[in-house]
Design a protein around this motif. Sequence first.
Motif, short mmCIF file in Angstrom:
data_model
loop_
_atom_site.label_atom_id
_atom_site.label_comp_id
_atom_site.label_asym_id
_atom_site.label_seq_id
_atom_site.Cartn_x
_atom_site.Cartn_y
_atom_site.Cartn_z
N VAL A 1 0.86 -1.18 0.00
CA VAL A 1 0.00 0.00 0.00
C VAL A 1 0.89 1.23 0.00
CG1 VAL A 1 -1.96 1.16 1.08
CG2 VAL A 1 -1.63 -1.28 1.44
N GLU A 2 0.67 2.12 -0.94
CA GLU A 2 1.45 3.35 -1.03
C GLU A 2 0.72 4.44 -0.26
OE1 GLU A 2 2.86 4.08 -5.05
OE2 GLU A 2 2.77 1.93 -5.46
N VAL A 3 1.37 4.92 0.78
CA VAL A 3 0.72 5.83 1.73
C VAL A 3 1.66 6.99 2.04
CG1 VAL A 3 -0.75 4.08 2.81
CG2 VAL A 3 1.59 4.39 3.62
N THR A 4 1.14 8.02 2.69
CA THR A 4 1.97 9.14 3.12
C THR A 4 1.66 9.48 4.57
OG1 THR A 4 0.38 10.86 2.46
CG2 THR A 4 1.94 10.12 0.78
N ILE A 5 2.65 10.03 5.27
CA ILE A 5 2.43 10.48 6.64
C ILE A 5 1.46 11.66 6.62
CG2 ILE A 5 3.53 11.39 8.72
CD1 ILE A 5 4.32 8.50 8.01
N ASN A 6 0.47 11.61 7.48
CA ASN A 6 -0.57 12.65 7.60
C ASN A 6 -1.44 12.76 6.35
OD1 ASN A 6 0.56 13.19 10.10
ND2 ASN A 6 1.72 14.98 9.39
N GLY A 7 -1.28 11.83 5.40
CA GLY A 7 -2.10 11.87 4.19
C GLY A 7 -1.74 12.99 3.23
N ILE A 8 -0.54 13.59 3.38
CA ILE A 8 -0.17 14.69 2.50
C ILE A 8 0.02 14.18 1.08
CG2 ILE A 8 0.88 16.02 4.36
CD1 ILE A 8 3.62 15.20 3.29
N GLY A 9 -0.13 15.06 0.10
CA GLY A 9 0.04 14.66 -1.29
C GLY A 9 -0.62 15.64 -2.24
N GLU A 10 -0.53 15.32 -3.51
CA GLU A 10 -1.09 16.17 -4.55
C GLU A 10 -2.58 16.41 -4.31
OE1 GLU A 10 -0.11 18.07 -8.39
OE2 GLU A 10 1.04 17.29 -6.70
N ARG A 11 -3.02 17.64 -4.55
CA ARG A 11 -4.43 18.06 -4.41
C ARG A 11 -4.96 17.75 -2.99
NH1 ARG A 11 -4.12 14.89 -8.60
NH2 ARG A 11 -5.64 13.44 -7.72
N GLY B 1 -4.53 15.07 -1.35
CA GLY B 1 -3.66 14.16 -0.62
C GLY B 1 -3.79 12.70 -1.06
N ASN B 2 -2.98 11.88 -0.40
CA ASN B 2 -2.94 10.43 -0.65
C ASN B 2 -3.49 9.68 0.55
OD1 ASN B 2 -0.86 11.65 -2.49
ND2 ASN B 2 -0.60 9.54 -3.10
N ALA B 3 -3.54 8.38 0.43
CA ALA B 3 -3.95 7.56 1.57
C ALA B 3 -2.98 7.80 2.73
CB ALA B 3 -3.97 6.09 1.18
N SER B 4 -3.54 7.91 3.92
CA SER B 4 -2.76 8.22 5.12
C SER B 4 -2.19 6.95 5.74
CB SER B 4 -3.70 8.93 6.12
OG SER B 4 -3.21 8.83 7.43
N LEU B 5 -0.88 6.94 5.97
CA LEU B 5 -0.25 5.77 6.59
C LEU B 5 -0.91 5.43 7.92
CD1 LEU B 5 3.40 4.69 6.89
CD2 LEU B 5 2.15 5.09 9.00
N GLU B 6 -1.06 6.45 8.77
CA GLU B 6 -1.57 6.17 10.11
C GLU B 6 -2.99 5.62 10.09
OE1 GLU B 6 -1.82 10.56 9.14
OE2 GLU B 6 -0.27 9.03 9.10
#
Length: 379
Positions: free
Chosen positions: A212-222, A224-229
């Motif tokens: 699963v490709e995720v980011t901390i705090n759900g940050i990302g383009e527009r 955001g992305n799926a949130s790791l937490e």
Amino acid sequence: MTPMEKLNIARQLSKLGVDVIEAGFPAATSSEAEAVKLIAQEVGNATNDDGHVPVICVLARCTEKDIETSWNAVKYAKYPRLGMFLPTSELHMKHKVNMSKPQVLEKAKKMVTYAKSLGCNDIAFGAEDASRSEREFLYEYLGEVIKAGATTLCIPDTVGYNLPHEYGQLIADIKANTPGIEKAIISAHCHNDLGLATANSLQGVYSGARQVEVTINGIGERAGNASLEEVVMAINVKGGSLDGLYTRINTRHIMLTSKMVEEYTGMKVQPHKAIVGANAFSHQSGIHQDGMLKNKSTYEIMTPEDIGLHRSNEYGLILGKLSGRHALKVKLYELGYDIDGNDLNDLFWRFKSMAENKKVFTDDDLIDLMSTRVATTYA
């Protein structure tokens, strides 16, 4: 972020237990390439607390120059990975890259082959806008990049277009219809344009994705992305409903990682953000506070300690106009005041009157209230 900030975050991600750290886009700038090289050399060769060394992945556009630049930055890691992508939807192929289906297929195979010629044997290849792509072409495309040597298949819901059941079906269909799929890992990559990135990622996992490709705090383009937490704690809490799936993440490092990313990026976490928001483990309603004081599991499906958060008070009580007597009594006791009966009733109504004009009633406000009570009693 500066190279040193990126290195610090990569160190923390390794402590968190992240399996694959996407370190950056080396072809973008020389400082980005420097940051990736630092991460590959240090974090990509360091063993974390459970004996794991993370894969270090870098992004490259489908050009030989990009791929070479990216490989030269990441190759110092013990487990280096190159990530590439091409669009597969009619919309993106026509209007973004002006390529036909045969051209996309040929380019994808050529780029994977070139990456392998440099010595890279761990290649992630993505199908941009997969969720809006024609299925039969998508299966063919993924089958061809597997045949060329791709080991991970990134399946993006690039514009957050899918509903959970749609994204889950997409993953299931890819698993059932892609030639050679047993040789690759399916990776879910979900955007949050409709607020569904976490739900879609979980449905993707349930349907067969194993990365699963995720980011901390759900940050990302527009949006955001799926949130790791969110993804990790959902799997922790509901793993039994997901065929016993689990992650390697050491959840007690979640809060520290969240704060570090918030500080370095300047992107503030919303107070009501799930898991890591300031209000995620706070309780202000009198009904909820009473339940918490009787049994914390009445209103908390995980503990703050699970994510490395230590509350200023044991029950996460925030006093305000909706709070009840029970919460007021407990907060006063924490401050050293043991009152009950009529004294508590009298104080409670004075507290309610004052709280009407305040968003939050602080410890100092309570101390002032008690001081006024004592002065009145002995006047």
